[in-house]
Design an enzyme around this catalytic site. Sequence first.
Site, PDB file in Angstrom:
ATOM      1  N   SER A  91      34.757  47.481  53.030  1.00 11.15           N
ATOM      2  CA  SER A  91      34.550  46.413  52.279  1.00 11.15           C
ATOM      3  C   SER A  91      33.013  46.304  51.815  1.00 11.15           C
ATOM      4  CB  SER A  91      34.899  45.076  53.290  1.00 11.15           C
ATOM      5  OG  SER A  91      34.671  43.830  52.366  1.00 11.15           O
ATOM      6  N   ASP A 228      32.221  42.925  45.790  1.00 10.41           N
ATOM      7  CA  ASP A 228      31.964  43.658  46.766  1.00 10.41           C
ATOM      8  C   ASP A 228      32.583  44.879  46.555  1.00 10.41           C
ATOM      9  OD1 ASP A 228      34.424  43.269  47.326  1.00 10.41           O
ATOM     10  OD2 ASP A 228      34.031  42.971  49.471  1.00 10.41           O
ATOM     11  N   ASP A 230      34.910  46.612  47.689  1.00  5.26           N
ATOM     12  CA  ASP A 230      36.284  46.890  47.447  1.00  5.26           C
ATOM     13  C   ASP A 230      36.923  45.842  46.596  1.00  5.26           C
ATOM     14  OD1 ASP A 230      36.198  44.943  49.514  1.00  5.26           O
ATOM     15  OD2 ASP A 230      38.028  45.641  50.346  1.00  5.26           O
ATOM     16  N   ASP A 232      37.766  42.863  46.708  1.00 10.53           N
ATOM     17  CA  ASP A 232      38.680  41.711  46.922  1.00 10.53           C
ATOM     18  C   ASP A 232      37.960  40.393  47.029  1.00 10.53           C
ATOM     19  OD1 ASP A 232      37.162  42.218  49.423  1.00 10.53           O
ATOM     20  OD2 ASP A 232      38.674  41.823  50.774  1.00 10.53           O
TER      21      ASP A 232
HETATM   22 MG    MG Z   1      35.991  43.183  50.559  1.00  7.85          MG
END
Ligand code: MG
Length: 433
Positions: A91, A228, A230, A232
Amino acid sequence: MKWFGSSGVRGVSFEDFSIELSMRIGYATGSRYRDIVIGRDGRITGQIFLSAISSAIMSMGANACDVGILPTPSLAYATRDRDCGVMITASHNPPEYNGVKLWNPDGSSFDTRQMEDIESLMMSEHELADWSSVGSLKTDSNAIHDHSEGILARVGESKIKVVVDCANGPASLITPYVLENMGCRVTTLNAQIDGSFPGRPAEPAEENLSALRNAVLHAHADLGIAHDGDADRMVAIDDKGRYAGGDVLLKVFAKQVGAKSIVAPIDATMVLEDWFSDRLYRTRVGDAFVSEKVKERNADFGGEPSGTWIFPEMSLCPDGIFAAAKLVEICAKKRLSELVDSVPSLPMIKETISFKSSIRDEIISNLNEKIASVESTEVDRTDGYRLRFEDGWALIRLSGTEPKIRIAVEARTMQRAKEIMERMMKVARSCLK
Ligand code: MG
């Protein structure tokens, strides 16, 4: 649990998160599920872990499908036709980190019971499949395309001017194209995938977004979007160059998406109570808990001040790309600055107090006793202690990841917020003695 936290397994590559550990995850998932989709974010060690986990999955006789580099929500979306999804990501953590998060076909991440199941399988000895019955590894390069199509089918046109900061992550492969397809004029920042994160740290915190802010102002753009590592998560910069973080966007989304019922963690603003009353469902802090509650209550929308947004019409996975598309759609009708100025903003103060991890248990028992001495109208134990007062609330909780007491206070006036905070700081300090 030994390895899994609320965000799956995460650690420094080759140290806490080793190849051996990743293979145990592969053996465990391969022994439980038959058809597994696997992908990774842009981290430098990603391919190594993907190879290790896929090998372990196949050696258990299960099939793996490698969908390559992609955002976490795209992987979660690709899990819809499979038994299980494996995302290799850390992340927003620094570049040396990596980890794994597991996904269900409905887009939800593994719940506690499922993670415990995988952990116990990780500790067992496994008998490998016979050489003639090992699983296969396929590759599929359509996951991002499918996710884009899924998003575009659910949003309308928007012809605004947008700057997208992709954090040198896999958002580079999807967000700019989705927004362009909606009709936007798009400029990008940090849109080359690079696991060393040369552009900015992977966390979309205000202090990391000065380049995006400048780009929005210089280009006279209507909106800036930041992800961010990744994708999400998503936060924004408004047309006046102001940071619209998770707490602000939570109110904007709650108002604008036409939700009748919503889910938010207990540290989110009480403005939501004013608006939704008993159609607001509170959860522990953490996007997995928000997602679980959205499913349980069949709510229309879930959001967290960290910048995670769950639209169950799309998926139960927090989806920064779909959220960006939704925001762009909303901003086609009204400027973000006007939307931000139109939602009430109550003073909120946050403090943290560090302690030696050896006295953690002592603090927990002290807190229980000291909190009882504070006069409040209600104490909610969903996560730590949330005390409700006539004109505000306070949350005092121990961090799940660090030896810290976190305190958040919100009130109708700044003076009252300060008074409550002072009282809570006294309580917290008295627990350290
Ligand atoms: Mg993330």
